[in-house]
Motif scaffolding. Structure first.
Motif: not given
Length: 528
Positions: A277-286, A321-338
């Motif tokens: 699931l994480v691999a699918d998340l980090v590949q999306t643009t949004q 902040r560590e919750m998001l960093e551990n989940a996305l593994q610092d590998g997400y470069h798309g748009i994060l809407i929050s």
């Protein structure tokens, strides 16, 4: 400074009568200021502040819905605001959450741990079910000499267990058919004289799941387990309610303990799929992100939701902040809407949710302070104009870029923010500082109208978690929290990919109980 309870106790009619005119005027000013502030607090609701929808009485919602009807842009704002969750309430005032490791003992009243106490009398199954099928498990090789064992029809069974499951559906027929399979473990004598026994597969010990067994020897079959998981997580039924439904509808008696073990076992079985699931998340643009409070046995944790159109990942843990960093593994470069929670500010590629801001501006516009109300109304009007322009530019792009066309509106809004940055009114000062802090992020959609203005995708996804929290009051153990988050992620992802969550849960549990590779997550439909 606000008058304290101790100060108010000292004020009465006689005290006021003795005050000189000048002092009486000063006291009146302070009392008027406090009354206005209290009135503004009483007027706060989910449509004009960050208060959660659940804080509003049911009989008050109908009136607000009628009052909110206005321009299309305003209606959309109110509709988006209604989808907010309780996660936004304490964002500007919440302190650091306790670490997950600091979990208190569950029992507080009697001092006893939940569940059956050690040494108390147990209860076995009293319902007798007719066996409809038999499955024999035979050892393949001798455990002494290693030679292959020949099939021996006369091999005796040294033990057995019964498994209750739902039979595969027959094409053209509707309804469910239960079957009871007796699994017989055989012992076979080798030519060397050694007797080998078949053993059911069991997963090796795992520290986070030390009390949750995963293996073949289970009373509840994989497909029945899938139904129980859907009833618990998707339909939000308690263990007792699931037990009652199975007994009333299917005449099947299962204890609440067996039902709970089935859910936790499924959570452990599904654990390896979290990386997929994480691999699918980090590949999306949004990516949309949001969180809401989640109690776990007296510890305040948070239920996080990371949402894309076809993948959802839930996490339960501290609000850090560590919750998001551990989940996305610092590998997400798309748009994060929050929304405006400070944790999300670590991602620069991040537009802000406008409905959150509009609710706060509406709260200013409805203030009892005439000066604050005027500022709020003017800022609210400018933001509505910009929202309408962005919405129109998505279907009919104007010849002139929006930042140039509405430069005067943006400059006026910025001037108002800078003017009241250090305002003595606490709420007004806080809102304008929030705008200035995230100025570039907030007004990014002017240059990129295709960006969404709301975080509805994450907030609507969290809605089921909020309802579950109100019904169950959270979870009672770390295992329960992990099972809830993992299984809810899988169910919601299957729904978004137009796949049967029940069928997929059954195949995952069946494979995990035998130690086989888990089936991949259903693919995204081609029509998506």
């Amino acid at each position: 400074m606000r008058l304290s309870k101790h100060g108010l106790f000292q004020m009465d009619d006689e005290w006021l009568k003795k005050l000189p005119a000048e002092l009486l005027l000063e006291v009146s000013k302070r009392l008027l200021h406090d009354v206005k502030e209290l009135q503004d607090r009483l007027n706060r609701n989910p449509t004009n502040s960050s208060c959660p929808p659940t804080s509003q009485a049911p009989w008050e919602k109908a009136g607000d819905a009628a009052k909110d009807k206005g321009t299309p842009a305003e209606s959309r704002t109110a509709e988006a605001a209604a989808t907010d969750t309780v996660g936004d309430l304490p964002k500007e005032t919440a302190g650091t959450s306790p670490a997950v490791a600091n979990r208190p003992s569950p029992g507080k009243g009697s001092g006893k741990s939940p569940g059956r106490q050690a040494g108390s009398a147990g209860h076995g199954r009293t319902q007798k079910l007719a066996v409809t099928a038999t499955c024999e498990h035979r050892p393949e090789s001798c455990t002494a000499c290693g030679l292959a064992l020949a099939a021996d029809a006369g091999s005796p069974a040294y033990t057995a267990w019964d498994e209750i499951d739902i039979a595969p559906q027959v094409e053209g027929l509707i309804g469910l058919t239960f079957r009871v399979t007796r699994h017989r473990l055989l012992e076979v004598r080798c030519a060397c004289g050694h007797v080998s026994r078949a053993l059911p597969w069991r997963a090796p010990a795992d520290d986070p799941w030390e009390t949750t067994e995963l293996g073949e020897w289970r009373l509840v079959g994989p497909r029945l387990a899938g139904v129980i998981i859907l009833l618990a997580l998707r339909m939000r039924l308690s263990r007792a309610s699931i037990r009652e439904l199975l007994r009333e509808v299917f005449d099947l008696t299962l204890s609440a303990g067996v039902i709970d073990e089935t859910i936790r076992e499924a959570g452990r079985a599904r654990l390896p799929l979290e990386d997929a699931l994480v691999a699918d998340l980090v590949q999306t643009t949004q990516l949309n992100g949001d969180e809401t409070s989640w109690p776990e046995s007296g510890v305040l944790l948070w239920l996080w939701a990371l949402v894309t159109p076809h993948t959802v990942l839930f996490l339960i843990g501290p609000r850090r902040r560590e919750m998001l960093e551990n989940a996305l593994q610092d590998g997400y470069h798309g748009i994060l809407i929050s929304d405006g929670y400070g944790v999300y500010r670590a991602w620069e590629n991040r537009p802000r949710c406008w409905p959150h801001l509009m609710r706060k501006l509406r709260g200013l516009a409805e203030s009892s302070d005439h000066r604050v109300s005027g500022v709020g109304q003017e800022r609210q009007g400018i933001m509505k104009t910009l929202m309408a322009a962005i919405d129109a530019a998505r279907t009919d792009p104007p010849p002139e870029a929006l930042p140039l066309r509405h430069a005067a509106d943006v400059d006026r809004l910025q001037h108002l923010c800078k003017t009241h940055r250090t305002d003595h009114h606490e709420v007004l000062g806080g809102v304008v500082r929030e705008f200035l802090y995230d100025w570039t992020v907030i007004f990014r959609p002017l240059a990129e109208p295709h960006l969404p203005l709301s975080n509805n995708a994450a907030e609507q996804t969290l809605r089921h978690g909020v309802i579950s929290r109100h019904i169950s009051h959270g979870t009672r153990s770390e295992q329960g929290s992990r099972a809830f988050a993992l299984l809810a992620s899988l169910i919601e992802t299957c729904r978004r990919r137009a796949a049967s969550a029940w069928q997929y849960l059954g195949t995952v549990i069946a494979a995990a109980r035998k130690g086989l590779p888990l089936p991949p997550i259903p693919v995204i439909p081609a029509t998506a």
